[in-house]
Design a protein around this motif. Structure first.
Motif, mmCIF file in Angstrom:
data_model
loop_
_atom_site.group_PDB
_atom_site.id
_atom_site.type_symbol
_atom_site.label_atom_id
_atom_site.label_comp_id
_atom_site.label_asym_id
_atom_site.label_seq_id
_atom_site.Cartn_x
_atom_site.Cartn_y
_atom_site.Cartn_z
ATOM 1 N N ASP A 1 0.824 -1.208 0.000
ATOM 2 C CA ASP A 1 0.000 0.000 0.000
ATOM 3 C C ASP A 1 0.861 1.262 0.000
ATOM 4 O OD1 ASP A 1 -2.174 -1.666 0.048
ATOM 5 O OD2 ASP A 1 -2.599 -1.397 2.188
ATOM 6 N N GLU A 2 1.994 1.190 0.712
ATOM 7 C CA GLU A 2 2.905 2.343 0.733
ATOM 8 C C GLU A 2 3.493 2.580 -0.656
ATOM 9 O OE1 GLU A 2 6.722 3.972 3.381
ATOM 10 O OE2 GLU A 2 6.163 1.848 3.447
ATOM 11 N N LYS B 1 1.028 6.571 -6.996
ATOM 12 C CA LYS B 1 -0.053 7.513 -7.275
ATOM 13 C C LYS B 1 0.461 8.949 -7.281
ATOM 14 C CE LYS B 1 -4.382 9.263 -5.326
ATOM 15 N NZ LYS B 1 -5.333 9.173 -4.188
ATOM 16 N N LYS B 2 1.391 9.238 -6.371
ATOM 17 C CA LYS B 2 1.944 10.586 -6.261
ATOM 18 C C LYS B 2 3.105 10.812 -7.234
ATOM 19 C CE LYS B 2 -0.591 12.119 -2.846
ATOM 20 N NZ LYS B 2 -1.496 13.271 -3.040
ATOM 21 N N SER C 1 2.082 1.710 -3.525
ATOM 22 C CA SER C 1 1.005 2.192 -4.396
ATOM 23 C C SER C 1 0.743 3.680 -4.184
ATOM 24 C CB SER C 1 -0.268 1.388 -4.132
ATOM 25 O OG SER C 1 -0.063 0.029 -4.455
ATOM 26 N N TYR C 2 0.834 4.120 -2.934
ATOM 27 C CA TYR C 2 0.625 5.541 -2.651
ATOM 28 C C TYR C 2 1.736 6.367 -3.303
ATOM 29 C CZ TYR C 2 -0.342 9.832 -0.077
ATOM 30 O OH TYR C 2 -0.635 11.136 0.250
#
Length: 435
Positions: A370-371, A377-378, A373-374
């Motif tokens: 999840d880290e 995204k950024k 993927s974040y």
């Protein structure tokens, strides 16, 4: 209250410093960990003489761990090179190093490992006996085999792979049910040959109680070797493999009676559709003891790419119960691995282990994904590099094909879906071609 082994301590309700370290690493209550250890479902391989160790737990309820095989051979005698591989493996996240040295001054190398290396250290005493005694295989006595085990114990190794399950009965089963690739385990083939030439029972099976007494004295984990592991898809889940596994289950219970920690070694080469069933059979026959697998390799056609065939099998095996993955490098079946091969093998095995941890719901396993993927995204490239499993390779790939604009990559450029979705959802205009 005193205790002899980690298992003995768990059964007496004693929390050891090793248990505290492992519980913290696993985000687990130490009492829950201790309960699993008392049942034999989790082990902490930790020889009393291995003072440099950073303990790790192995069990299907914990994060999947990986082992790296290294060591000196007749064709590759550079001890410093092997130590460099060890140090790199530890830096890359390997929890265990297995010394498979089969030539030269093996004891110096082994003692150096247990003095300096924080990883779990494993060995195969059968190899060392052949090197140490400098005489024909058939002339090694039963007592000499046992003496080598004690020597390894004194040198501080945390677990030993000992091929106890291939006794006269299982050897007979093998000879009556011939295979395409026979016995591919080095240790298994050596002890089988010794039995055939001498007519004697496997000394590790015949003197198993003495073996357990040594393990109990030093708190060594018994890694019950799979001499009859399949060496090709055709031999998978055959009579020899299952017959030996039944024997290993019996030996597991005998070890637990003496508070000796145990793990079971498994396949080998195996079709994908047989892996889940094999994990369940092992759990049943060996009473939930941690399972240590080599791969399994899911196809036989990929020399040079067997780190991939093993990672596929390893991810499936760990999802369904394997606790410990032995890495496989691109050099498997071809030669001793070099530094680059070791890295490729470790990364592939770590990916497999992590994928399995996600599938089986290990606490916190998905947080890493999840880290990442974040960060994607950024479009935070530096963050992506910092947290990925191989930062050096990721940075090198991007540097080799730098994009026109830093917020994209050379694959998509202005067509980047992530960039364009971020902008359109922020109310900006997206033109793509004329930007």
């Amino acid at each position: 209250m005193e205790y002899t082994t980690q298992m003995d301590a768990a059964r007496k309700g004693i929390v050891t410093k090793e248990m505290e370290i492992v519980a913290k690493k696993e985000n687990m209550d130490v009492n829950e960990l201790m309960d699993l250890m008392a049942k034999g479902q989790v082990i902490i391989p930790c020889n009393k003489r291995h003072t440099s160790i950073d303990p790790n737990g192995i069990g299907s309820a914990l994060k999947t761990k990986i082992n790296v095989n290294l060591g000196i051979s007749r064709d590759w005698k550079d001890m410093d090179m092997e130590i460099e591989k060890v140090n790199n493996a530890v830096k890359m996240g390997a929890e265990s190093i297995m010394d498979l040295s089969s030539y030269g001054d093996t004891r110096t190398f082994r003692r150096r490992l247990t003095k300096e290396c924080p990883a779990i250290i494993g060995t195969v005493p059968i190899y060392d006996a052949v090197v140490y005694y400098h005489k024909p295989l058939k002339e090694i006595t039963s007592q000499e085999w046992m003496d080598i085990v004690r020597m390894h114990a004194e040198d501080g190794v945390d677990f030993m792979t000992i091929h106890c399950g291939i006794n006269k009965e299982t050897a007979g089963k093998f000879k009556r049910n011939r295979r395409l690739t026979n016995i591919v385990s080095r240790g298994g083939s050596i002890i089988f040959a010794w039995m055939e030439m001498t007519g004697q029972e496997n000394p590790f099976y015949e003197h198993y109680d003495e073996l357990l007494d040594i393990c109990r004295e030093y708190d060594i984990t018994m890694s019950l070797g799979d001499a009859c592991r399949p060496g090709c898809l055709k031999d998978a889940t055959d009579a020899s493999q299952i017959e030996e596994l039944i024997t290993l289950g019996e030996l597991t219970k005998r070890a637990w009676e003496k508070d000796v920690q145990v793990m079971i070694e498994g396949p080998g080469h195996m079709p994908i559709d047989q892996i889940e069933a094999n994990m369940r059979i092992q759990k049943t026959l060996c009473h939930g003891a941690p399972f240590y697998v080599l791969g399994p390799l899911v196809t036989d056609i990929a020399p040079g790419y067997d780190h991939i065939t093993a990672a596929i099998g390893g991810a499936i095996a760990a999802t369904y119960g394997a606790s410990f993955l032995c890495y496989v490098t691109p050099a498997e079946h071809l030669r001793l691995p070099n530094l680059d091969d070791v890295k490729e093998g470790i990364i592939a095995s770590r990916i497999a282990a992590h994928a399995a941890d996600i599938a089986k719901g290990v606490k916190g396993a998905r947080d890493w994904d999840d880290e990442m993927s974040y960060a994607r995204k950024k479009l935070d490239w530096d963050k992506m590099f910092d947290i990925c499993i191989d930062p050096e390779k990721a940075r090198r790939y991007r540097a080799e094909a730098k994009p026109e604009k830093e917020d994209t990559c050379s694959m998509c450029g202005n067509f980047c879906a992530v960039k364009n979705m971020n902008r359109i959802l922020d109310g900006e205009i997206v033109n793509i071609y004329d930007e």
